[in-house]
Design a protein around this motif. Structure first.
Motif, PDB file in Angstrom:
ATOM      1  N   ALA A   1     -53.610  16.776  39.314  1.00  0.00           N
ATOM      2  CA  ALA A   1     -53.957  15.698  38.387  1.00  0.00           C
ATOM      3  C   ALA A   1     -55.449  15.720  38.069  1.00  0.00           C
ATOM      4  N   THR A   2     -56.281  15.962  39.071  1.00  0.00           N
ATOM      5  CA  THR A   2     -57.728  16.013  38.856  1.00  0.00           C
ATOM      6  C   THR A   2     -58.100  17.139  37.907  1.00  0.00           C
ATOM      7  N   VAL A   3     -57.509  18.308  38.107  1.00  0.00           N
ATOM      8  CA  VAL A   3     -57.795  19.445  37.219  1.00  0.00           C
ATOM      9  C   VAL A   3     -57.361  19.111  35.789  1.00  0.00           C
ATOM     10  N   LEU A   4     -56.157  18.559  35.626  1.00  0.00           N
ATOM     11  CA  LEU A   4     -55.672  18.215  34.289  1.00  0.00           C
ATOM     12  C   LEU A   4     -56.560  17.161  33.627  1.00  0.00           C
ATOM     13  N   LEU A   5     -56.965  16.171  34.410  1.00  0.00           N
ATOM     14  CA  LEU A   5     -57.834  15.126  33.858  1.00  0.00           C
ATOM     15  C   LEU A   5     -59.194  15.689  33.480  1.00  0.00           C
ATOM     16  N   GLN A   6     -59.740  16.586  34.298  1.00  0.00           N
ATOM     17  CA  GLN A   6     -61.045  17.176  33.986  1.00  0.00           C
ATOM     18  C   GLN A   6     -60.962  18.031  32.718  1.00  0.00           C
ATOM     19  N   VAL A   7     -59.879  18.792  32.595  1.00  0.00           N
ATOM     20  CA  VAL A   7     -59.694  19.583  31.378  1.00  0.00           C
ATOM     21  C   VAL A   7     -59.590  18.665  30.163  1.00  0.00           C
ATOM     22  N   ALA A   8     -58.875  17.555  30.299  1.00  0.00           N
ATOM     23  CA  ALA A   8     -58.767  16.592  29.195  1.00  0.00           C
ATOM     24  C   ALA A   8     -60.127  15.993  28.848  1.00  0.00           C
ATOM     25  N   ILE A   9     -60.925  15.712  29.878  1.00  0.00           N
ATOM     26  CA  ILE A   9     -62.269  15.156  29.635  1.00  0.00           C
ATOM     27  C   ILE A   9     -63.114  16.170  28.869  1.00  0.00           C
ATOM     28  N   TRP A  10     -63.078  17.423  29.280  1.00  0.00           N
ATOM     29  CA  TRP A  10     -63.828  18.464  28.553  1.00  0.00           C
ATOM     30  C   TRP A  10     -63.286  18.635  27.139  1.00  0.00           C
ATOM     31  N   TYR A  11     -61.968  18.542  27.012  1.00  0.00           N
ATOM     32  CA  TYR A  11     -61.316  18.727  25.718  1.00  0.00           C
ATOM     33  C   TYR A  11     -61.748  17.641  24.734  1.00  0.00           C
ATOM     34  N   VAL A  12     -61.797  16.397  25.194  1.00  0.00           N
ATOM     35  CA  VAL A  12     -62.232  15.294  24.337  1.00  0.00           C
ATOM     36  C   VAL A  12     -63.718  15.431  24.047  1.00  0.00           C
ATOM     37  N   GLY A  13     -64.499  15.758  25.076  1.00  0.00           N
ATOM     38  CA  GLY A  13     -65.913  16.059  24.892  1.00  0.00           C
ATOM     39  C   GLY A  13     -66.829  14.872  24.626  1.00  0.00           C
ATOM     40  N   ASP A  14     -66.349  13.674  24.736  1.00  0.00           N
ATOM     41  CA  ASP A  14     -67.179  12.484  24.498  1.00  0.00           C
ATOM     42  C   ASP A  14     -67.076  11.592  25.723  1.00  0.00           C
ATOM     43  N   SER A  15     -68.157  11.563  26.515  1.00  0.00           N
ATOM     44  CA  SER A  15     -68.104  10.804  27.766  1.00  0.00           C
ATOM     45  C   SER A  15     -67.874   9.314  27.535  1.00  0.00           C
ATOM     46  N   GLY A  16     -68.201   8.808  26.381  1.00  0.00           N
ATOM     47  CA  GLY A  16     -67.965   7.399  26.083  1.00  0.00           C
ATOM     48  C   GLY A  16     -66.491   7.078  25.896  1.00  0.00           C
TER      49      GLY A  16
ATOM     50  N   GLU B   1     -57.279   7.869  21.033  1.00  0.00           N
ATOM     51  CA  GLU B   1     -58.228   7.433  22.057  1.00  0.00           C
ATOM     52  C   GLU B   1     -57.624   7.677  23.442  1.00  0.00           C
ATOM     53  N   PRO B   2     -58.334   8.414  24.317  1.00  0.00           N
ATOM     54  CA  PRO B   2     -57.809   8.624  25.676  1.00  0.00           C
ATOM     55  C   PRO B   2     -57.590   7.278  26.368  1.00  0.00           C
ATOM     56  N   SER B   3     -56.450   7.136  27.021  1.00  0.00           N
ATOM     57  CA  SER B   3     -56.133   5.857  27.655  1.00  0.00           C
ATOM     58  C   SER B   3     -55.416   6.093  28.976  1.00  0.00           C
ATOM     59  N   TRP B   4     -54.982   4.990  29.575  1.00  0.00           N
ATOM     60  CA  TRP B   4     -54.269   5.052  30.845  1.00  0.00           C
ATOM     61  C   TRP B   4     -52.989   5.865  30.720  1.00  0.00           C
ATOM     62  N   LYS B   5     -52.409   5.942  29.523  1.00  0.00           N
ATOM     63  CA  LYS B   5     -51.177   6.706  29.325  1.00  0.00           C
ATOM     64  C   LYS B   5     -51.403   8.189  29.598  1.00  0.00           C
ATOM     65  N   HIS B   6     -52.532   8.698  29.141  1.00  0.00           N
ATOM     66  CA  HIS B   6     -52.851  10.107  29.368  1.00  0.00           C
ATOM     67  C   HIS B   6     -53.129  10.363  30.851  1.00  0.00           C
ATOM     68  N   GLY B   7     -53.775   9.405  31.499  1.00  0.00           N
ATOM     69  CA  GLY B   7     -54.016   9.524  32.943  1.00  0.00           C
ATOM     70  C   GLY B   7     -52.718   9.493  33.734  1.00  0.00           C
TER      71      GLY B   7
ATOM     72  N   GLU C   1     -63.736   7.342  29.881  1.00  0.00           N
ATOM     73  CA  GLU C   1     -63.845   6.549  31.114  1.00  0.00           C
ATOM     74  C   GLU C   1     -62.487   6.292  31.758  1.00  0.00           C
ATOM     75  N   SER C   2     -61.473   6.023  30.918  1.00  0.00           N
ATOM     76  CA  SER C   2     -60.153   5.741  31.493  1.00  0.00           C
ATOM     77  C   SER C   2     -59.594   6.977  32.197  1.00  0.00           C
ATOM     78  N   LEU C   3     -59.868   8.163  31.653  1.00  0.00           N
ATOM     79  CA  LEU C   3     -59.397   9.386  32.307  1.00  0.00           C
ATOM     80  C   LEU C   3     -60.116   9.600  33.638  1.00  0.00           C
ATOM     81  N   GLU C   4     -61.416   9.319  33.653  1.00  0.00           N
ATOM     82  CA  GLU C   4     -62.185   9.479  34.890  1.00  0.00           C
ATOM     83  C   GLU C   4     -61.677   8.541  35.977  1.00  0.00           C
ATOM     84  N   SER C   5     -61.286   7.345  35.606  1.00  0.00           N
ATOM     85  CA  SER C   5     -60.811   6.389  36.613  1.00  0.00           C
ATOM     86  C   SER C   5     -59.498   6.841  37.250  1.00  0.00           C
ATOM     87  N   TRP C   6     -58.684   7.593  36.512  1.00  0.00           N
ATOM     88  CA  TRP C   6     -57.419   8.062  37.068  1.00  0.00           C
ATOM     89  C   TRP C   6     -57.619   9.095  38.160  1.00  0.00           C
ATOM     90  N   ARG C   7     -58.747   9.826  38.117  1.00  0.00           N
ATOM     91  CA  ARG C   7     -59.034  10.764  39.210  1.00  0.00           C
ATOM     92  C   ARG C   7     -59.167  10.000  40.519  1.00  0.00           C
TER      93      ARG C   7
END
Length: 194
Positions: free
Chosen positions: A128-143, A60-66, A146-152
């Motif tokens: 960091a924003t580019v890496l987080l966006q790539v991670a968001i696309w990689y996970v592919g589930d907006s639900g 599960e994507p979390s603050w650690k990944h951010g 959220e934690s990755l989006e907040s790190w941006r």
């Protein structure tokens, strides 16, 4: 595991830096020292790969990944300047090179310096924003992202606060202290004696 790897990368950064400088200046092996210094970006690549594999395994994507993305961004934005600063001081202390010039202390020169440092923070936030966006696309589930989006927002908030601090140096440049008449006269006398 990601937090442990971030700590390992940070410790590894300083160990490689110390070893690289020691080989360059103490052991008089500049090529070996340079090779060690050039290995430092590999630590961030390792962190990036492990973070991607962790996400791929379904974690599960979390603050650690951010935090990993912010750490990599910080290293890209500020790592080179840190290494250059320490290399200059090591060359001075260990190899007899002239003392490196410090940051300007007053006026617009100081403001320009602060803006350059702030640009490093902007670079860090952008990476960091580019890496987080790539991670968001990689996970592919907006639900789940959220934690990755907040790190941006965290990355840009830090860059914004740093920008405000840098802006204060532009708006209110620090003035050099005025020398008293006695200081100027004694300095003139010492110059005329030479």
């Amino acid at each position: 595991m990601i937090i442990t790897l971030i700590v390992v990368c940070e410790v590894g950064f300083w160990v490689l830096l110390a070893a690289g400088l020691a080989f360059r200046y103490l052991f008089k092996m500049p090529r070996t020292g340079l090779a060690l210094l050039l290995c430092e970006p590999l630590l961030e690549v390792l962190l990036l790969v492990v973070t991607a594999l962790d996400l791929k395994d379904g974690t599960e994507p979390s603050w650690k990944h951010g935090l990993a993305a912010l750490y990599i961004g910080y290293t890209v934005g500020h790592g080179h300047r840190t290494v250059k600063w320490l290399d200059g001081h090591a060359a001075h202390r260990l190899a007899g090179a002239p003392r490196p010039a410090g940051a300007p202390r007053y006026g617009m020169a100081r403001a320009r310096h602060e803006v350059k440092v702030w640009l490093g923070s902007v670079t860090a936030a952008a990476v960091a924003t580019v890496l987080l966006q790539v991670a968001i696309w990689y996970v592919g589930d907006s639900g789940r992202t959220e934690s990755l989006e907040s790190w941006r927002y965290v990355a840009w908030r830090v860059a914004g606060i740093h920008g405000v601090v840098a802006l204060t140096y532009l708006i209110w440049p620090k003035k050099a202290p005025e020398r008293s008449a006695g200081e100027g006269a004694s300095e003139e006398r010492s110059l005329t004696k030479k």
